[in-house]
Design a protein around this motif. Structure first.
Motif, PDB file in Angstrom:
ATOM      1  N   THR A  76       0.749  -1.182   0.126  1.00  0.00           N
ATOM      2  CA  THR A  76      -0.143  -0.052  -0.072  1.00  0.00           C
ATOM      3  C   THR A  76       0.883   1.317   0.162  1.00  0.00           C
ATOM      4  O   THR A  76       0.616   2.127  -0.971  1.00  0.00           O
ATOM      5  CB  THR A  76      -0.999  -0.086   1.336  1.00  0.00           C
ATOM      6  OG1 THR A  76      -1.795  -1.254   1.135  1.00  0.00           O
ATOM      7  CG2 THR A  76      -1.737   1.418   1.146  1.00  0.00           C
ATOM      8  N   VAL A  77       1.935   1.457   0.714  1.00  0.00           N
ATOM      9  CA  VAL A  77       2.921   2.355   0.936  1.00  0.00           C
ATOM     10  C   VAL A  77       3.413   2.698  -0.291  1.00  0.00           C
ATOM     11  O   VAL A  77       3.583   3.743  -0.720  1.00  0.00           O
ATOM     12  CB  VAL A  77       3.950   2.036   2.109  1.00  0.00           C
ATOM     13  CG1 VAL A  77       4.754   3.286   1.900  1.00  0.00           C
ATOM     14  CG2 VAL A  77       3.106   2.264   3.534  1.00  0.00           C
ATOM     15  N   ARG A  79       2.510   1.634  -3.339  1.00  0.00           N
ATOM     16  CA  ARG A  79       1.525   2.073  -4.467  1.00  0.00           C
ATOM     17  C   ARG A  79       1.058   3.535  -4.275  1.00  0.00           C
ATOM     18  O   ARG A  79       0.991   4.337  -5.120  1.00  0.00           O
ATOM     19  CB  ARG A  79       0.091   1.229  -4.143  1.00  0.00           C
ATOM     20  CG  ARG A  79       0.090  -0.060  -4.762  1.00  0.00           C
ATOM     21  CD  ARG A  79      -1.234  -0.807  -4.667  1.00  0.00           C
ATOM     22  NE  ARG A  79      -2.223   0.114  -5.447  1.00  0.00           N
ATOM     23  CZ  ARG A  79      -2.385   0.146  -6.442  1.00  0.00           C
ATOM     24  NH1 ARG A  79      -1.780  -0.626  -7.499  1.00  0.00           N
ATOM     25  NH2 ARG A  79      -3.473   0.922  -7.162  1.00  0.00           N
ATOM     26  N   ARG A  80       1.153   4.123  -3.002  1.00  0.00           N
ATOM     27  CA  ARG A  80       0.681   5.623  -3.026  1.00  0.00           C
ATOM     28  C   ARG A  80       1.939   6.251  -3.256  1.00  0.00           C
ATOM     29  O   ARG A  80       1.845   7.357  -3.921  1.00  0.00           O
ATOM     30  CB  ARG A  80       0.671   5.707  -1.135  1.00  0.00           C
ATOM     31  CG  ARG A  80      -0.644   5.151  -0.709  1.00  0.00           C
ATOM     32  CD  ARG A  80      -0.857   5.360   0.842  1.00  0.00           C
ATOM     33  NE  ARG A  80      -1.907   4.852   1.368  1.00  0.00           N
ATOM     34  CZ  ARG A  80      -2.069   4.698   2.639  1.00  0.00           C
ATOM     35  NH1 ARG A  80      -1.142   4.598   3.386  1.00  0.00           N
ATOM     36  NH2 ARG A  80      -3.204   4.364   3.102  1.00  0.00           N
ATOM     37  N   ARG A  81       3.274   5.778  -3.124  1.00  0.00           N
ATOM     38  CA  ARG A  81       4.351   6.488  -3.482  1.00  0.00           C
ATOM     39  C   ARG A  81       4.438   6.626  -5.147  1.00  0.00           C
ATOM     40  O   ARG A  81       4.811   7.622  -5.571  1.00  0.00           O
ATOM     41  CB  ARG A  81       5.500   5.875  -2.925  1.00  0.00           C
ATOM     42  CG  ARG A  81       5.873   6.172  -1.766  1.00  0.00           C
ATOM     43  CD  ARG A  81       6.466   7.960  -1.602  1.00  0.00           C
ATOM     44  NE  ARG A  81       7.076   8.083  -0.091  1.00  0.00           N
ATOM     45  CZ  ARG A  81       7.184   9.369   0.197  1.00  0.00           C
ATOM     46  NH1 ARG A  81       6.536  10.319  -0.552  1.00  0.00           N
ATOM     47  NH2 ARG A  81       7.636   9.558   1.544  1.00  0.00           N
TER      48      ARG A  81
END
Lengths: 191, 74
Positions: A76-77, A79-81
């Motif tokens: 998730t981290v 993907r956000r980046r």
């Protein structure tokens, strides 16, 4: 008192365990790299991978195993980046990216056991028609917009949207059945 | 196909394309929303158990980054 569970790598990092910092990199670099490279191209992906690990090291204590598995949190981290990076570059979809072919499977890499959520997702995906799986792959792994997917697959735009929605709703329902709402909290206890 | 199926739930839209607010996007470690967990799980499942081997020089960069950051890691 329930059984004592093993600490996750991020929990160990948050306690200052330097071996866990190294183990975290070894465990998740292939996954973070795969997520970033596919959508950003190799050069930009290198920067994003470093940003992701720096953020994880410095904020490891913010990981909550009650909300998701460690692997899902790291993904998730990442993907956000990747999404942030594409915005910074003024690039929404992937249409302007250099052509990045999927990497060949590397038998030299150690197999990482899929986390509980990914196993549930794999089960749900296996029940979907091939075209629907392909639409999800283009949307999630390649980061294409619905319009781009419609152009790539020659499917009507409405069909693309319904494939994405129905496919992910199917995965969500399987996850809800298989994963406890308090992920791990009710059957594990911190030491 | 119903009309509602042509629109994705806002949480799913955010999970696929990110938050619209730049300030929200600046905290990559905020708690994951439900749809983000779903999308991340699908992403992991589609990548498979192997991921991809990064270039060797990235391993070196990460090792250097780790060495320079280790004293600041809590």
């Amino acid at each position: 008192m329930g059984p004592v569970r093993e600490l996750t790598l991020l929990e160990r990092v948050s306690r200052g365990d330097s071996e866990a910092v190294t183990a975290l990199v070894q465990e998740y670099t292939p996954v973070v790299w795969a997520i970033a490279r596919r959508q950003l191209g190799a050069q930009c992906a290198e920067d994003v991978v470093q940003e992701v690990f720096l953020a994880l090291w410095k904020n490891a204590g913010r990981f909550d195993p009650a909300l998701s598995s460690e692997a899902t949190f790291v993904a998730t981290v990442a993907r956000r980046r990747v999404i942030d990076q594409r915005r910074r570059a003024g690039r929404g979809p992937t249409s302007e990216l250099p052509d990045e072919p999927p990497a060949e499977p590397d038998p030299g890499l150690e197999r990482v056991e899929l986390c509980e959520e990914a196993r549930a997702a794999e089960t749900a995906l296996a029940d979907l028609p091939g075209k629907q799986r392909e639409v999800l792959r283009l949307a999630i792994v390649d980061g294409l917009t619905h319009v781009e997917i419609a152009a790539r697959t020659a499917l009507p735009l409405g069909t693309v949207k319904s494939h994405v929605r129905r496919g992910l709703e199917r995965v969500r329902s399987v996850l809800a059945r298989r994963i406890s709402p308090a992920h791990g909290r009710d059957r594990e206890e911190r030491p | 196909m119903t009309r509602s199926e042509l629109h994705l739930p806002s949480g799913l839209e955010r999970a696929l394309h990110g938050k619209r607010s730049p300030s929200a996007a600046s905290d990559p470690l905020r708690p994951a929303e439900e749809w983000e967990v779903v999308v991340a799980a699908v992403h992991l499942a589609l990548i498979g158990t192997l991921g991809e081997r990064p270039p060797a020089h990235l391993d070196l960069k990460l090792a250097r980054l780790q060495a320079s950051s280790i004293t600041r890691i809590p």
